[in-house]
Design a protein around this motif. Structure first.
Motif, PDB file in Angstrom:
ATOM      1  N   TRP A   1      83.656 -32.897  19.884  1.00 40.40           N
ATOM      2  CA  TRP A   1      82.982 -33.376  18.577  1.00 40.40           C
ATOM      3  C   TRP A   1      82.164 -31.937  18.072  1.00 40.40           C
ATOM      4  O   TRP A   1      82.245 -31.604  16.823  1.00 40.40           O
ATOM      5  CB  TRP A   1      81.921 -34.361  18.774  1.00 40.40           C
ATOM      6  CG  TRP A   1      82.554 -35.768  18.766  1.00 40.40           C
ATOM      7  CD1 TRP A   1      83.884 -35.954  18.903  1.00 40.40           C
ATOM      8  CD2 TRP A   1      81.923 -37.089  18.944  1.00 40.40           C
ATOM      9  NE1 TRP A   1      84.262 -37.445  18.927  1.00 40.40           N
ATOM     10  CE2 TRP A   1      82.889 -37.839  19.142  1.00 40.40           C
ATOM     11  CE3 TRP A   1      80.614 -37.373  18.823  1.00 40.40           C
ATOM     12  CZ2 TRP A   1      82.753 -39.546  19.135  1.00 40.40           C
ATOM     13  CZ3 TRP A   1      80.319 -38.636  18.823  1.00 40.40           C
ATOM     14  CH2 TRP A   1      81.353 -39.751  19.182  1.00 40.40           C
ATOM     15  N   ALA A   2      81.441 -31.153  19.140  1.00 44.35           N
ATOM     16  CA  ALA A   2      80.595 -30.306  18.701  1.00 44.35           C
ATOM     17  C   ALA A   2      81.547 -29.079  18.162  1.00 44.35           C
ATOM     18  O   ALA A   2      81.293 -28.489  17.080  1.00 44.35           O
ATOM     19  CB  ALA A   2      79.859 -29.760  20.000  1.00 44.35           C
ATOM     20  N   LEU A   3      82.693 -28.776  18.784  1.00 47.52           N
ATOM     21  CA  LEU A   3      83.582 -27.812  18.387  1.00 47.52           C
ATOM     22  C   LEU A   3      84.073 -27.890  16.989  1.00 47.52           C
ATOM     23  O   LEU A   3      84.139 -27.175  16.176  1.00 47.52           O
ATOM     24  CB  LEU A   3      84.585 -27.682  19.331  1.00 47.52           C
ATOM     25  CG  LEU A   3      84.498 -27.019  20.686  1.00 47.52           C
ATOM     26  CD1 LEU A   3      85.940 -26.968  21.466  1.00 47.52           C
ATOM     27  CD2 LEU A   3      83.978 -26.032  20.470  1.00 47.52           C
ATOM     28  N   ALA A   4      84.680 -29.370  17.027  1.00 47.19           N
ATOM     29  CA  ALA A   4      85.312 -29.712  15.563  1.00 47.19           C
ATOM     30  C   ALA A   4      84.334 -29.767  14.379  1.00 47.19           C
ATOM     31  O   ALA A   4      84.808 -29.343  13.453  1.00 47.19           O
ATOM     32  CB  ALA A   4      85.626 -31.121  16.013  1.00 47.19           C
TER      33      ALA A   4
ATOM     34  N   GLY B   1      80.815 -25.979  15.909  1.00 49.79           N
ATOM     35  CA  GLY B   1      79.865 -25.426  16.912  1.00 49.79           C
ATOM     36  C   GLY B   1      80.354 -24.401  17.696  1.00 49.79           C
ATOM     37  O   GLY B   1      81.685 -24.374  18.010  1.00 49.79           O
ATOM     38  N   ASN B   2      79.663 -23.566  18.257  1.00 46.55           N
ATOM     39  CA  ASN B   2      80.163 -22.472  19.314  1.00 46.55           C
ATOM     40  C   ASN B   2      79.182 -22.750  20.620  1.00 46.55           C
ATOM     41  O   ASN B   2      78.232 -23.040  20.436  1.00 46.55           O
ATOM     42  CB  ASN B   2      79.872 -20.959  18.883  1.00 46.55           C
ATOM     43  CG  ASN B   2      80.881 -20.921  17.496  1.00 46.55           C
ATOM     44  OD1 ASN B   2      82.101 -21.100  17.826  1.00 46.55           O
ATOM     45  ND2 ASN B   2      80.190 -20.467  16.574  1.00 46.55           N
ATOM     46  N   PHE B   3      79.881 -22.494  21.563  1.00 46.12           N
ATOM     47  CA  PHE B   3      78.985 -22.544  22.968  1.00 46.12           C
ATOM     48  C   PHE B   3      79.096 -21.108  23.515  1.00 46.12           C
ATOM     49  O   PHE B   3      80.039 -20.402  23.577  1.00 46.12           O
ATOM     50  CB  PHE B   3      79.795 -23.415  23.715  1.00 46.12           C
ATOM     51  CG  PHE B   3      79.718 -24.922  23.487  1.00 46.12           C
ATOM     52  CD1 PHE B   3      78.497 -25.607  24.013  1.00 46.12           C
ATOM     53  CD2 PHE B   3      80.676 -25.577  22.852  1.00 46.12           C
ATOM     54  CE1 PHE B   3      78.414 -26.784  23.262  1.00 46.12           C
ATOM     55  CE2 PHE B   3      80.341 -26.878  22.312  1.00 46.12           C
ATOM     56  CZ  PHE B   3      79.109 -27.599  22.615  1.00 46.12           C
ATOM     57  N   LEU B   4      78.073 -20.852  24.439  1.00 49.83           N
ATOM     58  CA  LEU B   4      77.738 -19.424  24.981  1.00 49.83           C
ATOM     59  C   LEU B   4      77.704 -19.876  26.317  1.00 49.83           C
ATOM     60  O   LEU B   4      77.368 -21.004  26.848  1.00 49.83           O
ATOM     61  CB  LEU B   4      76.486 -18.779  24.531  1.00 49.83           C
ATOM     62  CG  LEU B   4      76.393 -18.729  22.873  1.00 49.83           C
ATOM     63  CD1 LEU B   4      75.131 -18.084  22.728  1.00 49.83           C
ATOM     64  CD2 LEU B   4      77.674 -17.649  22.521  1.00 49.83           C
ATOM     65  N   ASP B   5      78.287 -19.063  27.081  1.00 46.53           N
ATOM     66  CA  ASP B   5      78.406 -19.254  28.821  1.00 46.53           C
ATOM     67  C   ASP B   5      76.916 -18.734  29.129  1.00 46.53           C
ATOM     68  O   ASP B   5      75.920 -18.353  28.495  1.00 46.53           O
ATOM     69  CB  ASP B   5      79.444 -18.881  29.352  1.00 46.53           C
ATOM     70  CG  ASP B   5      79.502 -17.215  29.216  1.00 46.53           C
ATOM     71  OD1 ASP B   5      78.485 -16.561  28.991  1.00 46.53           O
ATOM     72  OD2 ASP B   5      80.468 -16.768  29.516  1.00 46.53           O
TER      73      ASP B   5
END
Ligand code: UTP
Length: 480
Positions: free
Chosen positions: A434-437, A440-444
């Motif tokens: 959902w966050a990607l859609a 959103g972007n995630f960082l490692d």
């Protein structure tokens, strides 16, 4: 209170005199508890119950080929599908559902009377926390879903609607569930809109037709299955309560599905739009021998057939496009109109099939020692909530995406399937998607972007842990 003589006579009529075998050893308190229990049993019903249990257990076998030739899939005109419908159609159903919700015509009903023996915790399954970052329990997640869907309807229709929450409990789950809700201030819901009621309990029976004693003064009782719902609706005047509140539609679901979409407007809207009196959400079966029940017709009547009831060849049948013919996996998510429930409760309840479960039931032996059996020794009879499909005039099935809607918690960690870990992962994977859609972007951990196409497998946590409160998003929507 029943006298000893009256209890003795009752039990003799039912062929169950052994229930009083430890009478002389009981304290006053213990004997009155036993008399109280016996007073709830009607001798003729008990006699019939024990007879039927033994007979059903002797017939209890796997597939004998009798059903296979009589089965047919749900006709396509009575199936809706999230996968196969365009945005416009889904929106139309969703709008219809929100309209019904905004007019206070929709309630949800939770089946929470089960003993959760496979999970093995000493409290109701709804109080289980699968280890989400928020620490939320299944009950809290569900309460927040109700609030969110009410809010969506309120925003769209400028109203202040209510979705009452009926919760069917049993002797095992009522007390702790009530206390848990009170201690947590009903998770923000108004207590008068949370209606808890209790289903009936019935005795477990040994293979010799004798009811099992779990203590010297206590009969081993078990809830009468989630199909005990229909009797419980009558016992507790729930249909009258629905009538008083002007409720027309009920979404019934199981406590253990962490992805359940309560009062799902799309499902409600689809069923209402089709004029259905009864409906079931289903998921595509993952593989032919998957142990889920399949929604289909037998001799023209809707039914759920367990994998064990049919031959493997039938489960493997495929349609012209290569898809499984019997693919509509039941996920215990049902739609009922109030009128249908009333009819079932008043006319058909006694016709519901009794299913047999052969279980290990702890008992006291002739010397009064508690024995934990190592192999099954008892018969429990249960009714199933879906066995009313055959009484429906207009039945529909609605196929939804498994990864969005179905991940049940059945077993303790260590089991291969349906554990706290699998439930937690399905929810976190959903929220990650959902966050990607939503852009959103995630960082490692090194602050490097995680590629959005990072593979996700069922056996691992998603690449970043992200939990979205149901109070923030119901379908994954950002804003509506
Ligand atoms: P299950 O058949 O999975 O049973 O229930 P369970 O009690 O949760 O677990 P086990 O089999 O003992 O391990 C499916 C749903 O039906 C409800 C459960 O609470 C769950 O939501 N249920 C089951 C009832 O409400 N009443 C019952 O008598 C049995």
């Amino acid at each position: 209170m029943l006298s000893f003589e009256a209890a003795k006579a009752r039990l003799e009529t039912a062929g169950q005199s052994h229930v009083l075998q430890f009478w002389s050893e009981l304290s006053a308190e213990e004997s009155s508890a036993l008399l109280e229990e016996i007073s709830l049993l009607k001798p003729e019903e008990l006699l019939e119950h024990c007879r039927a249990a033994v007979e059903a257990a002797s017939r209890h076998s796997s597939a004998d080929g009798r059903l296979d030739a009589r089965m047919e899939p749900v006709p396509p005109e009575f199936i809706g599908s999230v996968r196969k419908s365009d945005e416009e159609r889904l929106k139309m159903w969703g709008d219809e559902g929100l309209l019904q919700i905004s007019q206070d015509r929709v309630a949800v009903l939770l089946l929470a009377g089960g003993q959760g023996t496979r999970l093995g915790v000493p409290y109701p399954k709804g109080m289980y926390n699968v280890g989400l970052p928020s620490g939320k329990t299944l009950y809290q997640i569900q309460a927040e879903h109700i609030q969110k869907v009410q809010e969506l309807a309120n925003l769209k229709h400028a109203c202040r609607c209510t979705i009452p929450w009926y919760i069917m409990t049993s002797e095992f789950t009522l007390g702790p569930t009530e206390k848990f809700f009170r201690d947590n201030e009903y998770f923000g819901l108004c207590p008068s809109n949370v209606v808890m009621f209790e289903q009936r309990m019935i005795p477990a029976v040994g293979f010799d037709g004798k009811i099992i004693l779990e203590k010297k003064n206590k009969i081993a009782m078990a809830p009468d299955g989630n199909g005990g719902l229909y009797r419980a609706l009558v016992d507790n005047k729930i249909i009258e309560d629905m009538e008083r509140r002007g409720l027309e539609y009920l979404h019934v679901y199981c406590v253990d599905n962490i992805l359940v979409k309560m009062a799902d407007p799309v499902f409600i809207g689809f069923c209402v739009n089709k004029g259905a009196d009864c409906g079931a959400k289903v998921v595509d079966k993952a593989y032919p021998s998957e142990p889920v029940g399949v929604v289909c017709r037998v001799d023209g009547l809707y039914q759920v057939i367990e994998y064990s009831e049919i031959q493997p060849e039938t489960a493997e049948l495929r349609g012209p496009g290569g898809e499984l013919l019997f693919s509509a996996g039941n996920i215990c998510n049902h739609f009922f109109t109030r009128g249908f429930l009333k009819e079932v409760a008043e006319k058909f309840e006694s016709q519901l099939k009794q299913h047999v479960a052969i279980k290990k039931v702890p008992f006291v032996d002739g010397e009064g020692n508690l024995v934990k059996p190592t192999k099954p020794n008892g018969i429990k009879m249960e009714k199933f909530v879906f066995d009313v499909f055959k009484f429906s005039n207009t039945f529909v099935a609605f196929e939804v995406l498994r990864e969005e809607e179905f991940s049940p918690l059945k077993n303790a960690d260590g089991a291969p399937l349906d554990t706290p870990t699998t439930a937690r992962r399905s929810l976190l994977a959903q929220h990650y998607r959902w966050a990607l859609a939503a852009g959103g972007n995630f960082l490692d951990e090194q602050d490097k972007p995680i590629p959005p196409k990072h593979s996700m497998t069922k056996n691992k946590d998603p690449p970043a842990i992200c939990e979205i409160s149901p109070l923030v998003s119901y379908f994954g929507e950002v804003k509506m």
